[in-house]
Design a protein around this motif. Structure first.
Motif, PDB file in Angstrom:
ATOM      1  N   PHE A 151      29.491  22.467   4.499  1.00 17.31           N
ATOM      2  CA  PHE A 151      31.519  22.427   3.777  1.00 17.31           C
ATOM      3  C   PHE A 151      32.114  21.451   4.266  1.00 17.31           C
ATOM      4  N   VAL A 152      33.240  20.744   3.966  1.00 17.21           N
ATOM      5  CA  VAL A 152      34.115  19.673   4.165  1.00 17.21           C
ATOM      6  C   VAL A 152      35.375  20.142   3.865  1.00 17.21           C
ATOM      7  N   VAL A 153      36.157  20.221   4.703  1.00 18.95           N
ATOM      8  CA  VAL A 153      37.613  20.247   5.074  1.00 18.95           C
ATOM      9  C   VAL A 153      38.512  19.437   4.784  1.00 18.95           C
ATOM     10  N   ALA A 154      39.004  19.353   3.582  1.00 11.98           N
ATOM     11  CA  ALA A 154      39.676  17.848   3.415  1.00 11.98           C
ATOM     12  C   ALA A 154      41.666  18.803   2.739  1.00 11.98           C
ATOM     13  N   GLU A 155      42.448  17.170   2.657  1.00  6.94           N
ATOM     14  CA  GLU A 155      43.561  17.545   2.566  1.00  6.94           C
ATOM     15  C   GLU A 155      43.939  17.724   0.911  1.00  6.94           C
ATOM     16  N   ASP A 156      43.093  17.835  -0.090  1.00 10.32           N
ATOM     17  CA  ASP A 156      43.142  18.631  -0.795  1.00 10.32           C
ATOM     18  C   ASP A 156      41.505  19.098  -1.313  1.00 10.32           C
ATOM     19  N   ARG A 157      41.858  19.517  -2.948  1.00  8.93           N
ATOM     20  CA  ARG A 157      40.578  20.073  -3.083  1.00  8.93           C
ATOM     21  C   ARG A 157      39.377  18.731  -3.936  1.00  8.93           C
ATOM     22  N   LEU A 182      32.201  16.383  -0.934  1.00  6.29           N
ATOM     23  CA  LEU A 182      30.335  16.484  -1.535  1.00  6.29           C
ATOM     24  C   LEU A 182      28.797  15.845  -1.460  1.00  6.29           C
ATOM     25  N   GLU A 183      29.733  14.570  -2.479  1.00  8.97           N
ATOM     26  CA  GLU A 183      28.934  13.941  -2.968  1.00  8.97           C
ATOM     27  C   GLU A 183      28.349  12.628  -2.093  1.00  8.97           C
ATOM     28  N   LEU A 184      29.315  13.111  -0.726  1.00 10.51           N
ATOM     29  CA  LEU A 184      28.539  11.179   0.146  1.00 10.51           C
ATOM     30  C   LEU A 184      27.840  12.165   1.128  1.00 10.51           C
ATOM     31  N   ILE A 185      27.472  13.387   1.001  1.00 12.16           N
ATOM     32  CA  ILE A 185      26.762  13.701   2.252  1.00 12.16           C
ATOM     33  C   ILE A 185      25.150  14.351   1.470  1.00 12.16           C
TER      34      ILE A 185
END
Lengths: 796, 290
Positions: free
Chosen positions: A119-125, A132-135
């Motif tokens: 999972f990714v946590v970021a400043e906005d959705r 996610l596309e970069l994992i």
């Protein structure tokens, strides 16, 4: 036992009645209708971050490597977490509600398409989703197990190699009834009918998808979790056990919930990820899954491959029922059912009939599909059980050349037999089936419908009449028999009357649209005489409500409804003592009329509940030994389930050229005991019947041979609209539950349980001229056309 | 909430402005009108464009149904609802109202457009089948105001692929009007508002008792909506009859190329091609006669 039966057009409008049961508009509706509902996704906290989950694109693969560096460098990203990182904290796996384990984030392998990988946590959705596309995940793709029938073949790929010593995909075996006695009955029966049936995998698809906002305060160590849960208290305890957080430092808040249908009973990896993310970042973190995520990864329902067998005498006396079930539980056994009931309440497959013997043998397997098992308004697998029995009873009627209504009437458990212990050990509390059936037939104009059908058949038109009669088992516990991970299935209720005579009721159950704020106010009002408008119903916040197991399996009214009535009686008992002091008479000389005590024989001398409330909090003296205040608390442990029943009749027309099915009429007569708010009951029934049309005619979560989910959007997974359903014709009989304080039984799932077999029976009846005895759901035009050509086939 | 990949947004103020934007941005840009197909695809990240050019402000320029002596001209930005409610179309081509009643739902119909439907080029799309049935001509405008007119057969070059170039816009659909016409549309769907399992449009032109011309267009049974010349050939000069419809249905079933999917088996779809061809021809003839 008293049974009252009336037509629904005997309109019970209780507007004249000051308080209590009857039709009244829902107290919660102005909030929803005016857009003032507050759902999890409406929660906004200062500094809140957003979480998005990377999911497996394949059904079965070994994870070779995960590279998160590009995602970590993406603008706005605060954290990227993988299973390996969770494993370091011993959080990569969590227990399911069925004593299995499920990966929070995959560490070794992915086991279904859509499984959580990182999972990714970021400043906005948007930033979270873009990252996610970069994992970069490298998968070593493995053969998947998709067909449950092949899961136990010796060369089937092993899915659960995470379990010590596991060498195959076997999940569990379960049996009920008496095999030998059933065999004996079948051996001497004149007629034995056998039918293979598939109840395909479907999805609850609530309007609101699942999600959570986790807010962990590192200073005071408190976790506040807003989440889409039907069972906030049970979830709190499980978080405490799983995450090692002290239970008093966890507050689970389930705000307005946009539909549950069982989908929001389990704890999903996303909730745990949100909690972890808040702890890691020190900020509140929101996770809301999107529609595709909800459909591909959360609790599905059904997926039973069944063989039903029924034995009878030539004149239509049913002797025994036997069934063999292969259950597909997906990659992890996430079934949400009482622990001692791995197949839920499927044991009620003997239905509403007085038979001599019954036996069921079930094998459950793992497959590379989303986990779950019991979800979707099924009363713990009663949906499958009722479908089985009502379908094979129709097959028997066909074999005997008997009218299906007549066959059912001939075999019903009789009113004097209640409480009735079934051959699989269930104790039906009360029932009076024939009047319910007769009312449905009268409302339908059954004989006239059969005449119409005969005329149409002669003209080559296809019309079918389907009947289903069900007995439900709802309101789990008692706690000694039923628990979820050791938590007994009982529910608390607290009632507090304020000095001015207004009241607040706190419940352990949680509404997802059932109208609890109205129904429970009415239950308390009926007992204590305070108008429902003056009673606030609170639920869904573990810091502010008593403990209990939550809302599913139609258990709110059977369990918490009883608790609400009993707690109100407790308050009334105290009020009586205070009133005796106020009126200076003995308690025995007081008579209760709704809302006031008066002196027996002198109605002029009376005090209202409001007067008593003020006295309870006031400066005046109270009778000896009575504390101030007017409140009480209770935890209700039901002595048995309640067993509502119903008779459903469906009329369909089929276009012979296109094989399209139209549900022309649907008559539903429900008996759920005492009726608290008939309008709310009818709403529940309407919703459940619509569910039934969906399952019978169009819904199915299908997979291709590689394990790709083919129902990943609402464009692919069809749910019915108002255009697919007729004007529902509802009626009712009233057979109160003898053990419930107000005689009420659950009703929330009755229509979902009872309607699919009625619709399928109607379609099969319409197709009789083609020699069709059975066709599996979903009865899409293409599949009906196959059946018309003698090529009916299972959907999986 | 499903969120699309990042994109830039421009609002066109005229057709020429839209074309100039397309000239500059090329294949990285996409026009958006109703957006009911494009936006879901973008949210699912099945379609990713750097730019969206919103042409909804061009409704004044491109939203119309106009009857001429030989043809009806419909602006590409005419909404479904306007097609459904058009008295001109109701009189000349009731096939439009038949189709519009089974396209999606009122919310989509308030917003979606004829041009968008055709340009989406979904093989299951209803208005493409209607326009194929009516032998529509598509007017495509490019840089400098240059216009070219193509047939429906030439307009759709494959699934989700049209003859419209990156710097062009579909501006108008022209429907030839001939006397004695009747038309009808029928669709089988799994649920109201779903894409067609199969749908069929039929148009016939009668003179006296005989069929002067007939056309059938099918959706969802091949890579594009399909016109079936063999049916036209078989029906021309014939008196309408049940056996003729049977013959047309058989040709439809033979001519189409459906695949098995969640909506139904290929065999069933082939059966529907025949059944719906018969039904719509029967209805079209009834209408031509009345």
């Amino acid at each position: 036992m008293t049974t009252v039966h009336e037509r629904v057009d005997t309109f019970h409008d209780n507007d004249q009645k000051p308080v209590g049961y009857g039709r009244m508009l829902r107290k919660e509706d102005p909030r929803f209708l005016r857009g003032r509902g507050r759902y999890v996704d409406d929660v906004q906290l200062p500094g809140m971050l957003h979480l998005a989950i990377l999911r497996s694109p394949v059904a079965h693969a070994r994870i070779v490597s995960i590279d998160t560096s590009a995602a970590e460098a993406s603008p706005g990203v605060k954290a990227v977490v993988t299973g390996a990182m969770l494993a370091q904290q011993n959080l990569a796996w969590m227990p399911t509600l069925s004593n299995d384990v499920q990966a929070v984030l995959a560490t070794d392998k992915v086991r279904f398409q859509g499984q959580e990988v990182a999972f990714v946590v970021a400043e906005d959705r948007y930033a979270a989703r873009d990252a996610l596309e970069l994992i970069d995940v490298e998968y070593d793709v493995l053969d998947p197990v998709i067909d449950a029938r092949r899961a136990l073949e010796s060369d089937a790929p092993l899915i659960r190699d995470d379990l010590d010593g596991k060498t195959n995909n076997h999940c569990f075996d379960w049996e009920t009834g008496d095999e030998a006695a059933t065999e004996a009955v079948f051996a001497r029966a004149d007629v034995v009918v056998s039918q293979d049936l598939v109840y395909p995998r479907v999805h609850p698809a609530p309007m609101e998808t699942c999600g959570a906002v986790a807010d962990y305060d590192a200073v005071d160590g408190k976790l506040r979790l807003w989440s889409t849960t039907q069972a906030p208290h049970a979830h709190r305890t499980l978080y405490a056990i799983v995450a090692g957080l002290p239970e008093h430092k966890i507050q689970v808040i389930s705000p307005d919930i946009g539909g549950g249908f069982g989908n929001k009973v389990p704890i999903y990896p996303g909730y745990v990820c949100a909690i972890v993310a808040s702890i890691v970042t020190g900020k509140p973190v929101k996770w809301m899954e999107d529609r595709s995520e909800n459909l591909i990864s959360t609790g599905f329902a059904r997926d039973y491959i069944m063989r039903g067998e029924i034995a009878a005498t030539r004149d239509g006396r049913i002797l025994g029922i036997r069934t063999n079930v292969l259950a597909d539980h997906g990659a992890f056994n996430g079934t949400a059912a009482p622990v001692k009931y791995p197949a839920g309440f499927f044991g009620v497959f003997t239905g509403s009939y007085d038979i001599e013997a019954a036996y069921c043998k079930m094998t459950a397997v793992y497959t590379n599909k989303a986990p779950g098992g019991v979800a979707y308004a099924c009363s713990f697998r009663i949906t499958e059980a009722v479908y089985l029995v009502e379908r094979i009873v129709d097959c028997l009627a066909d074999e005997l050349g008997m009218d299906p209504a007549e066959l059912r009437l001939k075999n019903f458990i009789q009113p004097e037999q209640f409480p009735y212990t079934t051959k699989t050990g269930w104790v039906y509390d009360s029932g009076n089936y024939e009047p319910t059936m007769r009312l449905a037939m009268e409302m339908a104009g059954y004989d006239e419908l059969r005449r119409e059908q005969a005329e149409k058949r002669a003209r080559g038109e296809l019309m079918g009449i389907g009947i289903a009669f069900f007995t439900e088992a709802v309101g789990a516990g008692p706690r000694k028999d039923m628990d979820i991970l050791g938590l007994g299935m009982a529910d608390g209720c607290e009632l507090r009357v304020h000095p001015t005579g207004k009241a607040v009721v706190r419940l352990s159950v949680q509404s997802q649209g059932q109208g609890h704020e109205t129904t429970f106010a009415q239950i308390v009002a009926e007992e204590i005489g305070i108008p429902p408008a003056d009673i606030e119903v609170l639920h869904g916040d573990t810091d502010n409500t008593p403990f209990g197991l939550g809302t599913y399996g139609s258990r709110s009214t059977p369990v918490s409804g009883a608790a609400a009535a009993l707690v109100a009686r407790k308050v009334r008992d105290k009020a009586r003592i205070i009133a005796s002091g106020m009126l200076e008479v003995s308690v025995a000389d007081l008579e209760w009329e709704k809302g006031a005590f008066h002196v027996a024989g002198d109605p002029g001398r009376s005090v209202t509940i409001q007067d008593i409330a003020l006295r309870a909090h006031g400066a005046g003296d109270l009778p000896e030994g009575i504390e101030g205040g007017l409140e009480a608390q209770i935890c209700y442990n039901p002595s048995n389930l309640t067993y509502p029943h119903g008779a459903y009749i469906c009329v369909v027309d089929i276009d012979p050229g296109t094989a399209q099915v139209t549900v022309r009429r649907f008559i539903a007569v429900d008996d759920c005991g005492t009726r608290i708010n008939p309008m709310i009951i009818e709403g529940q029934v309407h919703g459940g019947l619509t569910d039934g049309v969906g399952m019978a005619l169009m819904e199915m979560i299908a997979f291709d041979e590689d394990g790709n989910c083919l129902g990943a959007s609402l464009m692919d997974y069809l749910i019915p609209t108002s255009l697919e359903v007729p004007d529902w014709e509802t009626g009712f009989t009233v057979t109160p539950s003898p053990h419930h304080p107000i005689g009420a039984k659950g009703v929330g799932e009755s229509a979902t349980v009872g309607s699919p077999p009625a619709i399928v029976n109607a379609v099969v009846d319409a197709l009789k001229p083609f020699g069709v005895r059975h066709a599996d759901m979903p009865l899409t035009p293409s599949r009906v056309w196959d059946a018309m050509r003698g090529q009916a086939r299972p959907p999986i | 909430m499903q969120v699309p990949a990042p994109f830039e947004y421009e609002r066109a103020t005229s057709v020429d402005h839209a074309i100039s934007l397309l000239e500059r941005l090329g294949g990285t840009a996409r026009l958006i009108a109703g957006g009911h197909s494009l936006l879901p695809m973008m949210k699912l990240r099945l379609a990713n464009f750097d730019y969206l050019i919103d042409i909804n402000d061009l409704h004044g320029e491109l939203g119309y149904v106009e009857a001429g002596p030989d043809e009806i001209r419909i602006g590409a930005l005419t909404r479904h609802r306007e097609l459904l409610e058009s008295p001109v179309l109701a009189a000349a081509f009731p096939i439009f109202a038949d189709a519009e009643r089974v396209i999606a739902d009122p919310v989509v119909r308030n917003r979606g457009t004829l041009g968008g439907s055709l340009c989406q080029a979904d093989p299951s799309e209803d208005l493409s089948a209607v326009c194929t049935t009516l032998d529509a001509r598509c007017v495509i405008r490019g840089p400098g105001g240059a216009e070219r007119v193509v047939s429906m057969e030439d307009f759709h070059v494959g699934p989700y692929e049209t003859a419209v170039a990156d710097d062009e816009i579909l501006v108008e659909i022209r429907l030839p009007v001939r006397p004695g016409c009747g038309s009808a549309y029928a669709k089988v769907e799994r649920r109201a508002g779903d894409w067609a399992v199969v749908s069929a449009g039929a148009a016939v032109w009668l003179d006296g008792g005989a069929i002067v011309d007939a056309r059938v267009g099918l959706a969802a049974v091949g890579p594009n909506t399909t016109g079936i010349p063999a049916i036209s050939a078989a029906l021309r000069g014939q008196e309408p009859s049940e056996s003729l419809y049977e013959q047309a249905g058989a040709i439809a079933a033979d001519s189409c190329d459906p695949v098995t999917d969640q909506r139904g088996s290929a065999d069933y779809k082939r059966h529907l091609a025949a059944e719906l061809t018969r039904r719509t021809l029967r209805r079209a003839v009834e209408r031509a006669r009345s």
